[in-house]
Design an enzyme around this catalytic site. Sequence first.
Site, PDB file in Angstrom:
ATOM      1  N   TYR A 196       0.791  -1.388   0.080  1.00 47.01           N
ATOM      2  CA  TYR A 196       0.508  -0.186  -0.334  1.00 47.01           C
ATOM      3  C   TYR A 196       0.835   0.616   0.071  1.00 47.01           C
ATOM      4  O   TYR A 196       1.962   1.829   0.571  1.00 47.01           O
ATOM      5  CB  TYR A 196      -0.757   0.372   1.350  1.00 47.01           C
ATOM      6  CG  TYR A 196      -1.817   1.411   1.693  1.00 47.01           C
ATOM      7  CD1 TYR A 196      -2.433   1.837   0.093  1.00 47.01           C
ATOM      8  CD2 TYR A 196      -0.783   2.327   2.090  1.00 47.01           C
ATOM      9  CE1 TYR A 196      -3.130   3.560   0.638  1.00 47.01           C
ATOM     10  CE2 TYR A 196      -1.647   3.662   1.990  1.00 47.01           C
ATOM     11  CZ  TYR A 196      -2.171   4.135   1.265  1.00 47.01           C
ATOM     12  OH  TYR A 196      -3.655   5.149   1.380  1.00 47.01           O
TER      13      TYR A 196
ATOM     14  N   HIS B  60      -2.707   1.112   6.697  1.00 49.59           N
ATOM     15  CA  HIS B  60      -3.901   0.564   6.277  1.00 49.59           C
ATOM     16  C   HIS B  60      -4.888  -0.451   6.167  1.00 49.59           C
ATOM     17  O   HIS B  60      -5.546  -0.809   5.134  1.00 49.59           O
ATOM     18  CB  HIS B  60      -3.728   1.068   4.560  1.00 49.59           C
ATOM     19  CG  HIS B  60      -4.236   1.653   3.286  1.00 49.59           C
ATOM     20  ND1 HIS B  60      -5.158   0.835   2.370  1.00 49.59           N
ATOM     21  CD2 HIS B  60      -4.258   2.747   3.676  1.00 49.59           C
ATOM     22  CE1 HIS B  60      -6.093   2.244   2.488  1.00 49.59           C
ATOM     23  NE2 HIS B  60      -5.443   3.605   2.428  1.00 49.59           N
TER      24      HIS B  60
HETATM   25 MG    MG Z   1      -4.121   5.212   5.960  1.00 49.11          MG
END
Ligand code: MG
Length: 399
Positions: free
Chosen positions: A153, A203
Amino acid sequence: MIESQPAGVRLTVVKVTTDQDGLYGYGCATFTQRADLVKPAVEKYLKPFLLNKTTDRIEGIWQSCYDSSYWKNGPVLNTAISGIDMALWDIKGRQAGMPVYQLVGGKCREAADIYGHADGPDYKDVVEAAKRYLAQGFRNVRVQVGIPGMAGYGAGRTGDAAVKALHDKPVFEPAVYIRRALKLLEVCRQELGEEVELLHDMHERVSPNEAVQFCKDAEKFKLFFMEDPLSPEDLGCFRQIRQNCATPIAMGELFNSPHEWIALIGERLIDYIRVHVSQTGGFTPARKIAVLAEMFGVKTAWHGPGDVSPVGHMANVTLDVTCHNFGIQEYSPFNDRTQEVFQGCPVMKDGYLWVSEKPGWGIEVDEKAAAKFPFTAGRNNLNGGWGEVRRRDGTVIKQ
Ligand code: MG
């Protein structure tokens, strides 16, 4: 409604007009992943509900809009209300001839300290990206690194071939990610020194116990904060992180409902409340969140990525400079096309973001320029929706 995609991300802004010539306001109603649903929520439901009402009772209008769907606290409806709410603050500022920050009491700091996104496929790329921010005067960087053969991510893909999997979707393995991220923090501390503030975004991609262990192992790197270690579905596990380490925790960009942030703040289980202001229903509820957080020693770190319109960013900076318990602001630069559509974007200087001194939000939207960048079908023809990420065996991973 103004819909435009000047930087590859779907931005939606509501324009509220009045019966007075030249008096109108703009509000951020951006929900990139379901953008096409926000428009009917505003035009078919809120517009007829609000037509012929006064614009000057913002709190009352917010409460009545919030209640008018009976079922509430969902992302589409909150975002639609945010478009109206922020537009009403803009109108009030234009009427008063003052920027919104003056309407809510004025500044308690000069500008907002911000962090940039330093990322790259490999450790050295991240360090170089961080140094570029530091050279611009930044003091804070969020660091994210790619994972060989996987979909990390917040960082570019590495050049490696995709890892073997039982499907053809992007692959993510939590344990591999955690080892790589810990190494990144170590490298960044070595290469960037003790003076820079490091941030990292998990995340919401790992299991609760993995999150506890990661936050504990990262403690020695003295992060500014660790972001979203748990998903909103696992809020009950924040206590375990607190009991095991002193790594500062930021949480909340996916929150829509007071039921999600009240307990975390009230029990002092996080250090930074990090909601996406339009997802909470706009500037009006965000101010209340800031006040609630101040009472419990929690600071603000409003979500500020590319999928917030410049009007939304100005609302963020307005909160930043007017709330005592400001922590830090996420920064995303505005490209030339975005600045052509939205004239008067917040200005970045020396690693700070500055609020406009013009009346209202201080932003004018060039609707002709906006029309030059219409929404596209997007990646995988999903109309802005995200694709999927899976573990090697095919298990879906939260994004
Ligand atoms: Mg974030």
